[in-house]
Scaffold this motif. Structure first.
Motif, PDB file in Angstrom:
ATOM      1  N   GLY A  61       0.819  -1.199   0.000  1.00  0.00           N
ATOM      2  CA  GLY A  61       0.000   0.000   0.000  1.00  0.00           C
ATOM      3  C   GLY A  61       0.856   1.253   0.000  1.00  0.00           C
ATOM      4  N   TYR A  62       2.013   1.188   0.642  1.00  0.00           N
ATOM      5  CA  TYR A  62       2.941   2.323   0.651  1.00  0.00           C
ATOM      6  C   TYR A  62       3.398   2.659  -0.771  1.00  0.00           C
ATOM      7  CZ  TYR A  62       7.043   5.165   1.688  1.00  0.00           C
ATOM      8  OH  TYR A  62       7.973   6.174   1.716  1.00  0.00           O
ATOM      9  N   LEU A  68       0.209   6.991  -6.466  1.00  0.00           N
ATOM     10  CA  LEU A  68      -0.972   7.860  -6.536  1.00  0.00           C
ATOM     11  C   LEU A  68      -0.584   9.327  -6.347  1.00  0.00           C
ATOM     12  CD1 LEU A  68      -3.422   5.732  -4.365  1.00  0.00           C
ATOM     13  CD2 LEU A  68      -3.734   6.267  -6.792  1.00  0.00           C
ATOM     14  N   LYS A  69       0.266   9.601  -5.379  1.00  0.00           N
ATOM     15  CA  LYS A  69       0.631  10.982  -5.066  1.00  0.00           C
ATOM     16  C   LYS A  69       1.563  11.587  -6.122  1.00  0.00           C
ATOM     17  CE  LYS A  69      -2.031  11.130  -1.651  1.00  0.00           C
ATOM     18  NZ  LYS A  69      -3.287  11.859  -1.765  1.00  0.00           N
ATOM     19  N   ASP A  92       3.700   7.095  10.745  1.00  0.00           N
ATOM     20  CA  ASP A  92       4.442   8.301  10.347  1.00  0.00           C
ATOM     21  C   ASP A  92       4.898   8.216   8.894  1.00  0.00           C
ATOM     22  OD1 ASP A  92       4.106   9.288  12.906  1.00  0.00           O
ATOM     23  OD2 ASP A  92       6.128   8.743  13.575  1.00  0.00           O
ATOM     24  N   ARG A  93       5.374   7.049   8.498  1.00  0.00           N
ATOM     25  CA  ARG A  93       5.849   6.865   7.120  1.00  0.00           C
ATOM     26  C   ARG A  93       4.711   7.016   6.117  1.00  0.00           C
ATOM     27  NH1 ARG A  93       8.626   1.654   4.294  1.00  0.00           N
ATOM     28  NH2 ARG A  93       6.487   1.087   3.979  1.00  0.00           N
ATOM     29  N   LEU A  94       3.545   6.413   6.418  1.00  0.00           N
ATOM     30  CA  LEU A  94       2.395   6.506   5.517  1.00  0.00           C
ATOM     31  C   LEU A  94       1.837   7.924   5.455  1.00  0.00           C
ATOM     32  CD1 LEU A  94       0.827   3.120   6.497  1.00  0.00           C
ATOM     33  CD2 LEU A  94       1.498   3.760   4.178  1.00  0.00           C
ATOM     34  N   ARG A  95       1.759   8.577   6.588  1.00  0.00           N
ATOM     35  CA  ARG A  95       1.292   9.963   6.592  1.00  0.00           C
ATOM     36  C   ARG A  95       2.275  10.862   5.852  1.00  0.00           C
ATOM     37  NH1 ARG A  95      -3.219  11.184   9.505  1.00  0.00           N
ATOM     38  NH2 ARG A  95      -3.915   9.688  11.051  1.00  0.00           N
ATOM     39  N   GLY A  96       3.558  10.598   6.017  1.00  0.00           N
ATOM     40  CA  GLY A  96       4.576  11.359   5.295  1.00  0.00           C
ATOM     41  C   GLY A  96       4.482  11.182   3.791  1.00  0.00           C
ATOM     42  N   LYS A 100      -4.025  10.398   4.449  1.00  0.00           N
ATOM     43  CA  LYS A 100      -4.752  11.366   5.274  1.00  0.00           C
ATOM     44  C   LYS A 100      -5.277  10.758   6.564  1.00  0.00           C
ATOM     45  CE  LYS A 100      -4.386  14.824   2.501  1.00  0.00           C
ATOM     46  NZ  LYS A 100      -3.466  15.873   2.820  1.00  0.00           N
ATOM     47  N   ALA A 101      -5.378   9.435   6.610  1.00  0.00           N
ATOM     48  CA  ALA A 101      -5.854   8.746   7.812  1.00  0.00           C
ATOM     49  C   ALA A 101      -5.190   7.385   7.892  1.00  0.00           C
ATOM     50  CB  ALA A 101      -7.373   8.609   7.785  1.00  0.00           C
ATOM     51  N   TYR A 102      -5.200   6.823   9.091  1.00  0.00           N
ATOM     52  CA  TYR A 102      -4.537   5.552   9.354  1.00  0.00           C
ATOM     53  C   TYR A 102      -5.390   4.794  10.367  1.00  0.00           C
ATOM     54  CZ  TYR A 102      -0.620   2.491  10.677  1.00  0.00           C
ATOM     55  OH  TYR A 102       0.203   1.422  10.924  1.00  0.00           O
ATOM     56  N   VAL A 103      -5.886   3.624   9.993  1.00  0.00           N
ATOM     57  CA  VAL A 103      -6.743   2.824  10.871  1.00  0.00           C
ATOM     58  C   VAL A 103      -6.123   1.441  11.002  1.00  0.00           C
ATOM     59  CG1 VAL A 103      -9.034   1.821  11.165  1.00  0.00           C
ATOM     60  CG2 VAL A 103      -8.801   4.101  10.167  1.00  0.00           C
TER      61      VAL A 103
END
Length: 120
Positions: A61-62, A68-69, A92-96, A100-103
């Protein structure tokens, strides 16, 4: 207009759960079982939100998030990362990278839908 959510998840039970939950709350949910198809499906479906598992075979997913970005047409679509491996460094890595959210799994249905409503 019904908000559209692309759900990228390799586990069939989780994919069905997420899609059923979204549909029960009035969202249009488009399932993607193979992360390698996620970016192409996002281009075709034009979702308002992407809910994406982090740990998948073939591509993470990373890596999909980075792709995507990097795409000018898709970079503004918010992504909610969902993972069973919930470490602070992972979040932190995914938000970086632009999530926008992490569940974390197992998910709280209330938290999952709260995050979806905040983003879509």
């Amino acid at each position: 207009m019904v908000p559209k959510v692309l759900v990228v998840e390799d586990n069939e039970l989780n994919l069905k759960l997420f899609c059923d939950l979204l549909r029960a709350h009035g969202y249009s949910a488009e399932p993607v079982r193979d992360g390698r198809d996620a970016v192409a499906r996002a281009r075709d479906f034009r979702p308002d939100l992407i809910v994406m598992d982090v740990q998948m075979p073939h591509v993470t997913g990373y890596d999909i998030l980075l792709e995507l970005k990097a795409d000018p047409e898709l970079r503004t679509i918010p992504v909610m990362a969902v993972t069973a491996y919930a470490g602070r460094d992972d979040e932190d890595r995914l938000r970086g990278a632009g999530a926008k959210a992490y569940v974390s799994k197992p998910i709280s249905l209330h938290r999952f839908m709260s995050e979806v409503k905040a983003l879509a």
